[in-house]
Design a protein around this motif. Structure first.
Motif, PDB file in Angstrom:
ATOM      1  N   LEU A   2       0.832  -1.197   0.000  1.00 43.91           N
ATOM      2  CA  LEU A   2       0.000   0.000   0.000  1.00 43.91           C
ATOM      3  C   LEU A   2       0.870   1.253   0.000  1.00 43.91           C
ATOM      4  CD1 LEU A   2      -2.707   1.475   0.259  1.00 43.91           C
ATOM      5  CD2 LEU A   2      -2.591   1.101   2.729  1.00 43.91           C
ATOM      6  N   ARG A   3       0.678   2.075  -1.013  1.00 45.81           N
ATOM      7  CA  ARG A   3       1.387   3.343  -1.110  1.00 45.81           C
ATOM      8  C   ARG A   3       0.368   4.477  -1.135  1.00 45.81           C
ATOM      9  NH1 ARG A   3       6.706   2.632  -2.487  1.00 45.81           N
ATOM     10  NH2 ARG A   3       6.945   4.694  -3.400  1.00 45.81           N
ATOM     11  N   ILE A   4       0.645   5.528  -0.377  1.00 46.25           N
ATOM     12  CA  ILE A   4      -0.247   6.684  -0.305  1.00 46.25           C
ATOM     13  C   ILE A   4       0.553   7.947  -0.599  1.00 46.25           C
ATOM     14  CG2 ILE A   4      -1.900   5.651   1.296  1.00 46.25           C
ATOM     15  CD1 ILE A   4      -0.437   6.949   3.594  1.00 46.25           C
ATOM     16  N   ILE A   5      -0.148   8.963  -1.075  1.00 52.00           N
ATOM     17  CA  ILE A   5       0.504  10.229  -1.385  1.00 52.00           C
ATOM     18  C   ILE A   5       0.565  11.074  -0.124  1.00 52.00           C
ATOM     19  CG2 ILE A   5       0.440  12.320  -2.772  1.00 52.00           C
ATOM     20  CD1 ILE A   5       0.986   9.779  -4.363  1.00 52.00           C
ATOM     21  N   ASP A   6       1.781  11.445   0.278  1.00 46.05           N
ATOM     22  CA  ASP A   6       1.980  12.298   1.449  1.00 46.05           C
ATOM     23  C   ASP A   6       1.694  13.739   1.036  1.00 46.05           C
ATOM     24  OD1 ASP A   6       2.800  13.678   3.680  1.00 46.05           O
ATOM     25  OD2 ASP A   6       4.772  12.734   3.809  1.00 46.05           O
ATOM     26  N   ALA A   7       0.662  14.349   1.649  1.00 45.95           N
ATOM     27  CA  ALA A   7       0.281  15.712   1.289  1.00 45.95           C
ATOM     28  C   ALA A   7       1.364  16.725   1.631  1.00 45.95           C
ATOM     29  CB  ALA A   7      -1.017  16.093   2.000  1.00 45.95           C
ATOM     30  N   ARG A   8       2.296  16.374   2.506  1.00 44.81           N
ATOM     31  CA  ARG A   8       3.392  17.297   2.829  1.00 44.81           C
ATOM     32  C   ARG A   8       4.339  17.464   1.649  1.00 44.81           C
ATOM     33  NH1 ARG A   8       3.822  18.001   8.435  1.00 44.81           N
ATOM     34  NH2 ARG A   8       2.730  16.445   9.706  1.00 44.81           N
ATOM     35  N   THR A   9       4.599  16.371   0.955  1.00 38.07           N
ATOM     36  CA  THR A   9       5.628  16.367  -0.090  1.00 38.07           C
ATOM     37  C   THR A   9       5.073  16.143  -1.488  1.00 38.07           C
ATOM     38  OG1 THR A   9       5.999  13.980   0.102  1.00 38.07           O
ATOM     39  CG2 THR A   9       7.259  15.419   1.578  1.00 38.07           C
ATOM     40  N   GLY A  10       3.855  15.596  -1.591  1.00 36.53           N
ATOM     41  CA  GLY A  10       3.303  15.239  -2.877  1.00 36.53           C
ATOM     42  C   GLY A  10       3.879  13.964  -3.450  1.00 36.53           C
TER      43      GLY A  10
END
Length: 243
Positions: A2-10
């Motif tokens: 599972l990979r998610i997009i970190d809103a801090r870094t994009g």
């Protein structure tokens, strides 16, 4: 994985970077409204996806406003209970912290930040009063978490029709001999939800499974039951009914 997009870094990050390491999920809900409940629902999906992958999870709810109402609505929508985060520190063996927040909300503490777009609810938000709150859950799942969602009568009616259709189909397939979920189907499902929790893509896989001509009905049933461990739509509710 599972990979998610970190809103801090994009940038995409692994939701569980250490095999079998504990992932702590902190939910930052601003209050009892459709947007706050969508944040909880995304966190619930994250918990379910991690658990399906064998990752232990510690799920916490932060916030001070309307928490009793928020928890009651979350329960109606099949969202698993979250512990109260107040006064709790880091857990032993904690390998990752993911903060699930509204993209319009306050910044979260250190850790991966999973942002959820707001909901424009143009009708009274009363999932606890609905005859089948799963229709609200499906309506809230119909769009990727990064995209704003309009929740209106049309959206609820479409969700209600889809849910009724799938439950009838699952009840029919359950009458046939069981068959395992084909590996290519399982791969498509996991590939969809492990790509930044892309639930609409997961729903499209179910639509494909329903019409794929070479699948036995028993395999369709097991596929929908397996996918529902993530979706939480009670798709097997009508199994055994005489209607």
């Amino acid at each position: 994985m599972l990979r998610i997009i970190d809103a801090r870094t994009g940038e995409p990050v692994e939701a569980a970077p250490t095999r079998r390491g504990l992932t702590r999920i902190e939910v930052h809900a601003s209050g009892f409204d459709a947007s706050g409940l969508r944040v909880l629902l995304v966190a619930d999906l994250l918990v379910r996806a991690l658990e399906l992958g064998g990752t232990p999870v510690w799920a916490l709810l932060t916030g001070e406003r309307q928490t009793a109402e928020l928890r009651a609505a979350a329960t109606a929508l099949g969202i698993r209970p979250f512990e109260d985060s107040r006064g709790l520190g880091a857990a032993l063996g904690e390998a990752q912290v993911v903060h699930v927040v509204s993209e319009t909300g306050a910044t979260a503490p250190e850790g991966v930040r999973l942002a959820v777009a707001p909901v424009d609810a143009v009708l009274p938000f009363t999932p606890t009063a609905d005859g089948d709150p799963a229709t609200w859950r499906l309506a809230l799942l119909a769009r990727r978490r990064t995209l704003p969602l309009r929740l209106d009568t049309d959206a609820l009616e479409e969700a209600r029709r889809t849910l009724a259709h799938w439950r009838r189909a699952v009840a029919h397939w359950a009458r046939q001999p069981s068959r395992p979920v084909p590996e290519d189907v399982r791969g498509r499902l996991r590939g969809a939800w492990e790509d930044d929790l892309d639930v609409p893509a997961t729903l499209r896989v179910l639509e494909w499974v329903e019409t794929r001509p070479d699948l036995a009905d028993g395999a369709r049933f097991e596929t929908y039951a397996y996918a529902d461990r993530l979706l939480g739509l009670d798709l097997t509710r009508d199994v055994g009914s005489t209607g």
